[in-house]
Every structure is written in C-alpha cells, then in structure tokens.
Design an enzyme around this catalytic site. Structure first.
Site, PDB file in Angstrom:
ATOM      1  N   CYS A 216      48.049  29.737  45.102  1.00 50.70           N
ATOM      2  CA  CYS A 216      46.630  29.909  44.785  1.00 50.70           C
ATOM      3  C   CYS A 216      46.302  29.298  43.413  1.00 50.70           C
ATOM      4  CB  CYS A 216      46.254  31.381  44.864  1.00 50.70           C
ATOM      5  SG  CYS A 216      44.501  31.626  45.130  1.00 50.70           S
TER       6      CYS A 216
ATOM      7  N   HIS B 189      47.638  32.710  50.142  1.00 54.69           N
ATOM      8  CA  HIS B 189      48.786  33.495  49.665  1.00 54.69           C
ATOM      9  C   HIS B 189      49.781  33.711  50.803  1.00 54.69           C
ATOM     10  CE1 HIS B 189      47.203  34.610  45.701  1.00 54.69           C
ATOM     11  NE2 HIS B 189      46.030  34.551  46.295  1.00 54.69           N
TER      12      HIS B 189
ATOM     13  N   GLU C 139      52.680  34.720  50.680  1.00 52.91           N
ATOM     14  CA  GLU C 139      53.488  35.931  50.470  1.00 52.91           C
ATOM     15  C   GLU C 139      52.936  37.142  51.221  1.00 52.91           C
ATOM     16  OE1 GLU C 139      51.694  34.369  48.142  1.00 52.91           O
ATOM     17  OE2 GLU C 139      50.674  35.787  46.808  1.00 52.91           O
TER      18      GLU C 139
HETATM   19  N1  GLN Z   1      41.444  32.463  39.881  1.00 56.66           N
HETATM   20  C1  GLN Z   1      41.527  31.583  40.989  1.00 56.66           C
HETATM   21  C2  GLN Z   1      40.329  31.677  41.893  1.00 56.66           C
HETATM   22  O1  GLN Z   1      39.604  32.632  41.853  1.00 56.66           O
HETATM   23  C3  GLN Z   1      42.806  31.822  41.773  1.00 56.66           C
HETATM   24  C4  GLN Z   1      42.852  33.155  42.423  1.00 56.66           C
HETATM   25  C5  GLN Z   1      44.244  33.549  42.819  1.00 56.66           C
HETATM   26  O2  GLN Z   1      45.229  32.991  42.334  1.00 56.66           O
HETATM   27  N2  GLN Z   1      44.350  34.532  43.676  1.00 56.66           N
HETATM   28  O3  GLN Z   1      40.063  30.783  42.659  1.00 56.66           O
END
Ligand code: GLN
Length: 550
Positions: free
Chosen positions: A391, A522, A524
């Site tokens: 992410c 994600h 995970e």
């Molecule tokens: N802060 C980033 C976003 O909002 C990544 C979010 C994250 O890593 N879950 O897009």
C-alpha cells in the site's frame, strides 16, 4: 430471526486485558470446527467508535479490513486465519454501532412513541444482532467474544444481553471466562484470588461461567484447579490450564489436550461429528518448530514508537503472512523493525541494510519518516535486495522511481506535500469531495476490489490467475498522468482495476531485479496458515535465494 438449535458461547475476560482472549476465542473456534461444526465468531468491542477505522494502531493494534470493507478489530483477523474463512459485517459489533442504529430507529419513529432506554432497547438490539449473525451462512455455533474485562462499565450491556439469552435457552448458551493467574515475583506462587473475584463480579450480573480458561505463565497444578473449581462453582474438569506457549498456533492443540472440545460438547449437549480433526493444523504448527534456516527481513515503518509491545499488534497480519510463506519454504523469518526516521536524521545509514535478506515497507498514513523510507527503497532497488511494498510501500516505491528515473526531483504524494509539482500519488476526485466535509470515517477505498493482471508479469506468475480480488484500505492512488512515463522507464504496472484506471501492482521485471514489487492492496489480509498468500510466497522465495547467494 432466531435459529433453532444454534449454540452460543460467550467468552468473557476476567482479571485483566491482554491475556489472549482473542486467541483463546479463535482456538475454541478451531477446536469446535475440527469437531465438524460451522463456526460463527463474533467480536464485540464496547467502545463508542462506530468501527475501528479511526483508531490509532499504536493504541488499538491493526485495523483489520473485511472483504466488505468494514474496518474492524485485529481479532477478526485472528478468527479468519484460525478458521480459514471470510467473515462479514455481522461478525463485528461496537457499542457505537448498536447505539447508532437504536438512535436512528428512534428518529424514524421506529419505537412507536415509547421512551427509548438502554434496557430493554440497547440490550435487545444487541441480541437482535447476535441472532441475525447466527442465522447466516449455515453456521451452527456462534462464539461471541465480549471485549474488555468483567467489571468494566462499558461491557455491562453486552453481558446483560448474554444473560437474557441464557435465560431463554439455558442448554444452548455457554459462558467461558478467560482469566489470568498471576505469579508475583516475590512469592513465586500462583494466585487464584483475582480469578475468584472476577467470577464473583460476573455472578453479581447474574452470570455463572461454566468453563474457565486459566491463563498464566505456568500450567495450573492440581491444588489451584481444585481451588478454582470449589470457589468459582465449576467442575474441576472444566477448568482448563492455559500456560504461555511459544506459538499461538499451538493453542488449539493445547486446548484439545485439555479436552476443551469435549467439555464444550458436554456443556452444550452436543455430539462431535467424524472429521479429520486437527491433523492439517497440527502439521502446520509442528513444521514451524523443526525449521533451522533463518532469514532476516527488515520492516521499515513508523508505528514503532511505543516499544515492542504494541508493535507486533500494529502489523500482526503482515507478520503472520510472512510466517506462513516462510514456513512453506522451510525457513524461520526473523523480523527487524527499523524506524524510518533514523535514516533521515542520520542515526542509521542505508548501508546497514546489507545484513538483511529482504525489506518490507508496510502500510502507513500521513507521516514523517517518508524521506527515510524513500532512501531505503532506493537502496533495495539499486542493490537488488528483495523488496515488498504494501500500500504506502507501493506508493512510495513509485515516488522513488519517479524521482530517480524520471528525474522529477520533487515527485511526491499529496498526502505529504500538496505543493509538490509532481504529484505522482494523488487523490481521486470522489475522495476530494469527502475530505472537504471532514468525512474521514469509513470513506477510504475499502474492501475487496478486482485487479486484472498482466500476462508474463511476476504478479501473474505468482497468482497463476488473470483476475484476482484483494482487500484495500487507502485514500490515495497512483496518478494516471504519470503511468506512461514511468512504464517507459521500466516500471511495470502489472495489476490494474478492470477499467484500467487504478494501479494495483507495480513491479520491476525479473531481469532488472529479483523481486521489487508493491501492491496498492493489502495481501496480508488474505494470508492464511494453511493457504499462504502468493505475493508473500514470491517475496519469501526471493528472500531465500538472496540469502543463499550471499
Ligand atoms: N496513506 C496511504 C493512503 O491513504 C496508504 C494507506 C495504507 O498504506 N494503508 O493512500
């Protein structure tokens, strides 16, 4: 709504929090699943937040996102991993959700002019939600973990709902207390008194636990077992010793040894079905113990300020996902938590990264320490260290690529520098609208979205499928205006939304780098002990190869 013959197990904490009630609940579920039943776990969080999305991970632990997009407590992750099944919104409840729906109903004249009160209306809404959850998906046993500890003001309403359910169907409802027995250093002796008091407190609410899981650093001896049985009104065989053990995956096996499954069957008037039991689980849990080979993986992030205790909670799904893939390929992962700020202020040099076999930059939000992460990513790219960006880790790897390869020196993400000339990571118009009204809660891109994979890419070779579904939790996206230029310089966007507009996976081709890949989602969140995730499999394989080549 009520489903005939459905069984309910309420799990309540005694003495103190943090003794593994979530794992105990997951493990009870696993044991009963192995007896042939369809298990429906429910987590109740007594706080007023309507979901877990707005909470700080250092205080609350990881926010676990369901397929639906609901942001929940990390225990839902434990349940999914132990039971190997996807959960739904009905598996999670907070006081905030309960109150919100009662108040909305009141505003809509849903209570026919009555005075709306905690008893009966809040209590009955809790019961309605539990019974609705139980009625879905052919589940047979609901295991409801009530957050907090007996004696908290916040969870009284939930215990009251459970008491009423027991009153209606005494044979179908079971209370389990997960208690803690301290061994004070000076005494060196295990004390049962706090547990006795916790049970008495529960008794004062009209509830008697019939099974006590006695958590402690040591196993329970006969003397304490007798004492708990007599003082707490439970049969001796229904006091289950639960000492600290090395791996949470041993807990179901340990419970089975203590005949916990048989006790539950007896107390709920059930008979086990014929199944292969815990064989596959046992193989998985035992395999991990035999492994000698160790690989060193650095995790570079920010939620590391509060010390080691909370740390593992904030990234629990990442840690477990790494383990599953590492075990699959016969290695034990050793994780090293590096604070990205230290690379920025010079406390650490990127050269020190050469001791690691792989680097992960996990998810994160609007933080300092960004430049440190970018340095680390650049190092991983240039030195061909296996890199996995999750992410934020993918967004930043794109920023780094734009800075280094497109020579856009101030390339950045809007989250960090709205004034940057080159916003390689930007907000989509719909998110801009939401933020104008400070509409933060539950409004990110959340839950499962499909991604189409590019043939011949690393991602495609790992998944062996052309289309996959993965869970998201982010507000920002790779800016479509830069895709062509980035691809011309070698970065491959190997996963995209079906309409082609959103970038889901970025990677460098194998001939450029052994493994340099980031996902906007994600992975995970969908890794399971008995089904390790393809992306983590790919990363760990590269890590092993890198380790062997050193
Ligand atoms: N802060 C980033 C976003 O909002 C990544 C979010 C994250 O890593 N879950 O897009």
């Amino acid at each position: 709504m009520k489903k005939k013959d459905h069984k309910y197990i309420f799990v309540i904490g005694g003495v103190m929090s943090g003794v593994g009630k979530g794992i105990a609940t997951s493990a009870i579920g696993k044991v009963l699943q192995a007896k042939g039943f369809n298990i429906n776990p429910i987590k109740i969080d007594p706080y007023l937040n309507v979901d877990a999305g707005t909470m700080n991970p250092t205080e609350h632990g990881e926010t676990f996102v369901l397929r639906s997009g609901l942001e929940t407590d990390q225990d839902l992750g434990n349940y999914e991993r132990f039971l190997n099944k996807d959960l739904r919104n009905e598996n999670y409840m907070t006081s905030g959700m309960v109150y919100q729906s009662v108040i909305e109903r009141e505003r809509n004249l849903g209570y026919n002019g009555k005075c709306v009160e905690a008893i009966p209306h809040i209590r009955d809404e809790i019961i309605r939600r539990i019974e609705k959850s139980a009625s879905l998906n052919g589940s047979e046993i609901s295991i409801i973990e009530i957050g907090g500890t007996v004696g908290d003001y916040q969870n009284i309403m939930f215990i009251e709902a459970a008491r009423v359910m027991k009153g209606h169907n005494p044979k179908d409802v079971l209370f389990v207390m997960v208690s803690y027995l301290p061994i004070p250093g000076k005494l060196g002796e295990m004390k049962t008194k706090p547990t006795q008091n916790a049970v008495r407190q529960l008794n004062s609410y009209g509830v008697q636990p019939e099974l006590i899981i006695a958590r402690s650093s040591e196993p329970l001896d006969k003397k304490r077992k007798d004492k708990i049985a007599i003082q707490c009104n439970v049969t001796q065989k229904h006091v289950v010793s639960a000492p600290d053990i090395e791996s949470v995956y041993d807990v179901p096996l340990h419970f089975e040894k203590g005949k916990l499954g048989d006790s539950v069957m007896e107390l709920l008037h059930m008979r086990p079905r014929k199944t292969s039991g815990l064989t596959a689980w046992r193989n998985f849990a035992n395999k991990s113990k035999r492994l000698k080979k160790e690989v060193n993986i650095a995790i570079v992030g920010k939620y590391f300020d509060t010390g080691n205790f909370v740390l593992s909670d904030a990234y629990i799904s990442v840690i477990e996902a790494i383990k599953y893939s590492a075990y699959k390929f016969g290695a034990k992962p050793k994780l090293h938590w590096l604070n990205s700020k230290e690379f920025e202020n010079g406390k650490k040099k990127v050269g020190s990264l050469k001791e690691f076999d792989g680097i992960i930059v996990p998810g994160g939000f609007g933080e300092t320490g960004i430049e440190g992460k970018l340095q680390v990513i650049k190092y991983a790219r240039e030195h061909k260290v296996p890199y996995l960006g999750l992410c934020y880790g993918m967004q930043l790897m794109t920023v780094e690529y734009a800075r280094s390869k497109l020579r856009l020196k101030d390339a950045n993400t809007l989250e960090i520098n709205p004034d940057a000339r080159h916003l390689v990571v930007d907000l989509m118009p719909e998110q801009k609208e939401l933020l104008k009204d400070k509409n933060y809660g539950g409004t990110m891109r959340l839950g499962v979205y499909p991604a189409k994979l590019k043939e011949g890419s690393i991602a495609h070779s790992l998944y062996k499928e052309k289309k996959v579904e993965e869970r998201h939790r982010h507000r920002y996206e790779i800016n479509p205006d830069y895709i062509e230029r980035l691809e011309a310089k070698g970065l491959v966007f190997s996963g995209r939304s079906p309409d082609g507009k959103l970038m889901e996976i970025a990677e460098l081709p194998k001939k450029e780098h052994p493994f340099f890949l980031g996902t906007q989602f994600h992975p995970e969140l969908q890794a399971r002990p008995l089904a390790p995730h393809p992306i983590f499999n790919g990363f760990v394989k590269a890590v092993l190869k890198f380790n062997e080549s050193k």
